[in-house]
Design an enzyme around this catalytic site. Structure first.
Site, PDB file in Angstrom:
ATOM      1  N   GLU A 124     -13.344   0.425  -7.945  1.00 13.59           N
ATOM      2  CA  GLU A 124     -13.434   1.122  -6.659  1.00 13.59           C
ATOM      3  C   GLU A 124     -12.070   1.445  -6.061  1.00 13.59           C
ATOM      4  OE1 GLU A 124     -15.181  -1.523  -7.498  1.00 13.59           O
ATOM      5  OE2 GLU A 124     -17.313  -1.150  -7.131  1.00 13.59           O
TER       6      GLU A 124
ATOM      7  N   PHE B 260     -27.120 -11.573  -0.163  1.00 15.87           N
ATOM      8  CA  PHE B 260     -26.444 -11.241  -1.411  1.00 15.87           C
ATOM      9  C   PHE B 260     -25.602  -9.977  -1.237  1.00 15.87           C
ATOM     10  CE2 PHE B 260     -26.556  -8.911  -5.527  1.00 15.87           C
ATOM     11  CZ  PHE B 260     -25.678  -9.742  -6.207  1.00 15.87           C
ATOM     12  N   GLN B 261     -24.364 -10.063  -1.646  1.00 14.15           N
ATOM     13  CA  GLN B 261     -23.397  -8.955  -1.541  1.00 14.15           C
ATOM     14  C   GLN B 261     -23.236  -8.435  -0.113  1.00 14.15           C
ATOM     15  OE1 GLN B 261     -24.238  -6.095  -4.717  1.00 14.15           O
ATOM     16  NE2 GLN B 261     -22.894  -7.272  -6.072  1.00 14.15           N
TER      17      GLN B 261
ATOM     18  N   LYS C  65     -28.795  -0.276   3.733  1.00 15.30           N
ATOM     19  CA  LYS C  65     -29.753   0.263   2.775  1.00 15.30           C
ATOM     20  C   LYS C  65     -31.046   0.743   3.432  1.00 15.30           C
ATOM     21  CE  LYS C  65     -31.401  -0.806  -1.862  1.00 15.30           C
ATOM     22  NZ  LYS C  65     -31.422  -1.803  -2.943  1.00 15.30           N
TER      23      LYS C  65
ATOM     24  N   MET D 212      11.802  -3.399 -10.638  1.00 17.17           N
ATOM     25  CA  MET D 212      12.359  -3.399  -9.287  1.00 17.17           C
ATOM     26  C   MET D 212      12.545  -4.826  -8.778  1.00 17.17           C
ATOM     27  SD  MET D 212      13.573  -1.580  -7.001  1.00 17.17           S
ATOM     28  CE  MET D 212      13.092   0.110  -6.686  1.00 17.17           C
TER      29      MET D 212
HETATM   30  C1  LIG Z   1      -0.009  -4.128  -5.912  1.00 18.71           C
HETATM   31  C2  LIG Z   1       1.420  -4.523  -5.877  1.00 18.71           C
HETATM   32  N1  LIG Z   1       1.813  -5.760  -6.259  1.00 18.71           N
HETATM   33  C3  LIG Z   1       3.120  -6.112  -6.245  1.00 18.71           C
HETATM   34  C4  LIG Z   1       4.067  -5.229  -5.828  1.00 18.71           C
HETATM   35  C5  LIG Z   1       5.540  -5.643  -5.786  1.00 18.71           C
HETATM   36  N2  LIG Z   1       6.323  -4.827  -6.733  1.00 18.71           N
HETATM   37  C6  LIG Z   1       7.043  -3.754  -6.336  1.00 18.71           C
HETATM   38  S1  LIG Z   1       7.783  -2.963  -7.599  1.00 18.71           S
HETATM   39  C7  LIG Z   1       7.200  -4.072  -8.705  1.00 18.71           C
HETATM   40  C8  LIG Z   1       7.518  -3.943 -10.170  1.00 18.71           C
HETATM   41  C9  LIG Z   1       6.862  -2.755 -10.781  1.00 18.71           C
HETATM   42  O1  LIG Z   1       7.023  -2.837 -12.171  1.00 18.71           O
HETATM   43  P1  LIG Z   1       6.846  -1.550 -13.051  1.00 18.71           P
HETATM   44  O2  LIG Z   1       5.593  -0.855 -12.722  1.00 18.71           O
HETATM   45  O3  LIG Z   1       7.052  -1.902 -14.479  1.00 18.71           O
HETATM   46  O4  LIG Z   1       8.009  -0.606 -12.523  1.00 18.71           O
HETATM   47  P2  LIG Z   1       9.586  -0.701 -12.749  1.00 18.71           P
HETATM   48  O5  LIG Z   1      10.163  -1.217 -11.492  1.00 18.71           O
HETATM   49  O6  LIG Z   1       9.818  -1.602 -13.917  1.00 18.71           O
HETATM   50  O7  LIG Z   1       9.975   0.710 -13.018  1.00 18.71           O
HETATM   51  C10 LIG Z   1       6.421  -5.056  -8.071  1.00 18.71           C
HETATM   52  C11 LIG Z   1       5.789  -6.190  -8.749  1.00 18.71           C
HETATM   53  C12 LIG Z   1       3.620  -3.959  -5.400  1.00 18.71           C
HETATM   54  N3  LIG Z   1       4.457  -3.028  -4.932  1.00 18.71           N
HETATM   55  N4  LIG Z   1       2.317  -3.620  -5.469  1.00 18.71           N
END
Ligand SMILES: Cc1ncc(C[n+]2csc(CCOP(=O)(O)OP(=O)(O)O)c2C)c(N)n1
Ligand SMILES: [Mg+2]
Lengths: 110, 550
Positions: B47, B109-110, B159, B461
């Protein structure tokens, strides 16, 4: 700063929760609250005293964004300066926002 | 007719052609009504992807996006997508099935209180308790979602209400929502401020795209000669290659943009909200500038930065009335000279793929009508820095929420909204796994999306921040045991290949631009690469860390 908010809102499902949620999320502490619905139950009128780092205008604008809010008055409490004490009131009307009924017109006077 | 049929008909009447969703018990009457509807329903595989796709559909078309889920877990799975739309002011209507009204409050439920759970991240919400109210509620929900500063609206739909017998009604039009409208006096004040300034600067944000005011913004910049910086959401609102565009400001902004902000004497904020990723340390943001703030949302004015002039209302109209000529020739020249001096360099430091160069080449060779969606991380910032967007509707990124997993579902929504466009999603090896199941959606509907995954074997990052701000104490950022992405894509039935060397880059980009069906490209990049420049969190924008300073 402390403010008293006078809010008129439509009496819809959870409307008070919306107001309180918005106040909590913007870090306003509630010190007093009094609310009741109008005679025909279509609206709720609430009087809420809050402690806040935000200014009156910002508080008012955050609440005015809520769809069910019809009208807000904000009164600043704790006004220390002499000019307002001279009037012997601790409250000065800082801001009034009104959404007029069905037209929902917003008028802002500061 | 039953309530579900009325709901579906009212959605059709709003001009929506495609909706995104996932069925389940409480929403079954609506899925039954969909059998006879002309609405095209896209079955996603989670979703969250339905909400992201609806968000992208809205960003591309300017219409309201619609997503649908069942009660309980279906509804909670939507929340990240709803929060994303809230953070970036995107109009979507999310419809959730709910247990029958008699069961609400019994821990059935749900049953979850999605009305309560979603409250902080919706513009408004409805719980329909009377079948007679369905039509009007749906109409009002669409109007609220798209009016003023847009945002998500949730309709919780029990519902029994869906099954109730109702007659179609002649509706009163949706309740009009009054919007702020600037007065002549504020325009006059702004004109004077602009005329008197010597170092004026445009600071343009996502509001320009939402107001569809890009042409007006460009005309304003050109007639006044004022240079412009943009936020992440503002990219493309003035074309990337436009002479007066100094690039993105903020944490990963260009040096030319951040220095201009630092030194300007008048900052003209247009559809912006002074987000911390753009401003850096607020107290030192544009320290010498007076501020004109143009926006549709009164609550943004003065929220973070005091302004000397506010213009509240339609940006198109406002921008058209501000054509004056400030005396800013020297300033303009300084800004443009800096833009040249600090221009990006693309000499690849490795034999492998240098992501910024890849993006720059893609940008140069992409078809005119190319939409880029992103995930979150280093790759997202490289896109923002190195892809030159001609059009703000062509860049779909999760800005305010920064939600990994946005990219691929957003590409699905974008492609369905704009079938003739080339839609490319640029993702990371971390982010792609957040909604990898959507490869099945791409396959099922043969959606010709190009998925590009930059694989640095890391949550890059986060790794970069640990390197710079946590003394290289790497904690849970290693992804060197990633699956074989090419095989994963192929298992879903999607053609895929791997790109590892710079001398194959050109051929790969050719395939991305010219393949008709879906395509998955696994791009191996150097795990040590960082995003530069970088303003450390909480520091003023003038304190940029740069690559060679390392
Ligand atoms: C849902 C979610 N969880 C955690 C984060 C924290 N976060 C920001 S950038 C990142 C790393 C992303 O890794 P990747 O997709 O491999 O991108 P890269 O930075 O390596 O290009 C994380 C964990 C986030 N922004 N969103
Ligand atoms: Mg990565």
């Amino acid at each position: 700063m402390r403010f008293t908010l006078e809010i008129t809102m439509k009496n819809t499902e959870g409307v008070l929760e919306r107001i309180l949620g918005r106040l909590r999320q913007r870090s306003l502490n509630i010190q007093a609250i009094n609310a009741s619905c109008t005679r025909d139950c279509s609206n709720i009128e609430a009087k809420i005293t809050v402690e806040s780092k935000m200014n009156a205008e910002s508080i008012m604008k955050q609440l005015a964004k809520l769809y069910d809010v019809q009208r807000i008055n904000v009164f600043a409490l704790d006004v220390k300066d002499e000019s307002s004490q001279a009037y012997g009131v601790s409250s000065t009307i800082e801001t009034v926002i009104t959404k007029l009924g069905e037209q929902n017109e917003v008028c802002l006077s500061i | 007719m039953n309530g579900a049929t009325i709901l579906v008909k009212t959605i059709e009447d709003e001009g929506v052609d495609t909706i995104f969703g996932y069925p389940g018990g409480a929403i079954m009457p609506v899925y039954d009504a969909l059998v006879d509807s002309k609405l095209k329903h896209i079955l996603v595989r989670h979703e969250q992807a339905a909400a992201f796709a609806a968000d992208a559909y809205a960003r591309v078309t300017g219409k309201v996006g619609v997503c649908l889920a069942t009660s309980g877990p279906g509804a909670t799975n939507l929340i990240t997508g709803i929060a994303n739309a809230y953070a970036d002011s995107i109009p979507i209507v999310a419809i959730t099935g709910q247990v029958a009204t008699a069961l609400i409050g019994t821990d059935a439920f749900q049953e979850v209180d999605i009305y309560g759970i979603s409250m902080p991240v919706v513009k408004h919400s409805f719980l329909i308790r009377d079948a007679e109210e369905i039509q009007q509620t749906v109409k009002d929900a669409f109007e609220i979602a798209r009016s003023g500063r847009p945002g998500p609206v949730l309709i919780d739909f029990p519902k029994d209400i869906a099954n109730a017998k109702v007659k179609e009604k002649n509706l009163r039009p949706a309740k009009p929502i009054s919007l702020p409208c600037f007065d002549a006096a504020s325009i006059e004040t702004a004109k004077e401020m602009i005329e008197q300034s010597h170092k004026p600067l445009i600071y343009a944000g996502g509001g320009v795209r939402i107001a569809q005011a890009s042409a007006e913004l460009q005309a304003f910049a050109e007639t006044t000669g004022i240079p412009a910086v943009t936020t992440l959401q503002g990219l493309g609102s003035i074309p990337g290659q436009h002479n007066l565009n100094l690039g993105m400001l903020g944490m990963h902004g260009t040096k030319a943009a951040n220095l201009a902000v630092q030194e300007c004497d008048l900052l003209i904020g247009i559809g912006v909200r002074f987000d911390d990723r753009a401003t850096g340390m607020l107290a030192k943001f544009a320290p010498d500038a007076k501020v004109i703030h143009m926006d549709i949302d009164p609550a943004e004015v003065g929220k973070l930065r005091a302004v000397q002039c506010a213009i509240l209302g339609d940006l198109k109209l406002a921008l058209r009335s501000l054509h004056v000529k400030p005396d800013c020739k020297d300033w303009q020249e300084l800004c443009l000279a800096r833009k040249e001096e600090f221009a990006w360099h693309y000499d690849a430091p490795t034999q492998g793929i240098y992501a910024p160069k890849f993006i720059k080449t893609l940008s140069n060779q992409a078809h005119k009508n190319t939409i880029i969606t992103c995930d979150v991380g280093q790759h997202q910032m490289w896109v923002a820095q190195h892809y030159q967007f001609k059009n703000a509707q062509h860049h779909l990124t999760s800005g305010g929420l920064g939600a990994m997993g946005y990219g691929m579902p957003a590409a699905i929504g974008a492609q369905l909204a704009s079938p003739d466009a080339t839609v490319i999603t640029i993702s990371g090896d971390g982010s792609i796994m957040m909604n990898i199941q959507e490869l099945a959606t791409i396959k099922r509907y043969n959606i010709p999306i190009k998925v590009v995954v930059f694989d640095n074997q890391a949550l890059g990052m986060v790794r970069q921040w640990q390197e710079l701000f946590f003394q290289e104490r790497y904690s849970e950022v290693d992804l060197s045991d990633n699956p074989d992405f090419v095989k994963v894509a192929q298992a879903f039935g999607i053609p895929a290949f791997r790109l590892e060397h710079d001398n194959n880059m050109q051929e790969a980009i050719g395939k991305i631009n010219n393949t008709h069906g879906p395509l998955f490209v696994h791009v191996v990049i150097d795990p040590r690469e960082n995003v530069w420049p970088l303003v450390p969190p909480g520091k003023p924008n003038c304190q940029m860390m740069e690559a060679n300073a390392q």
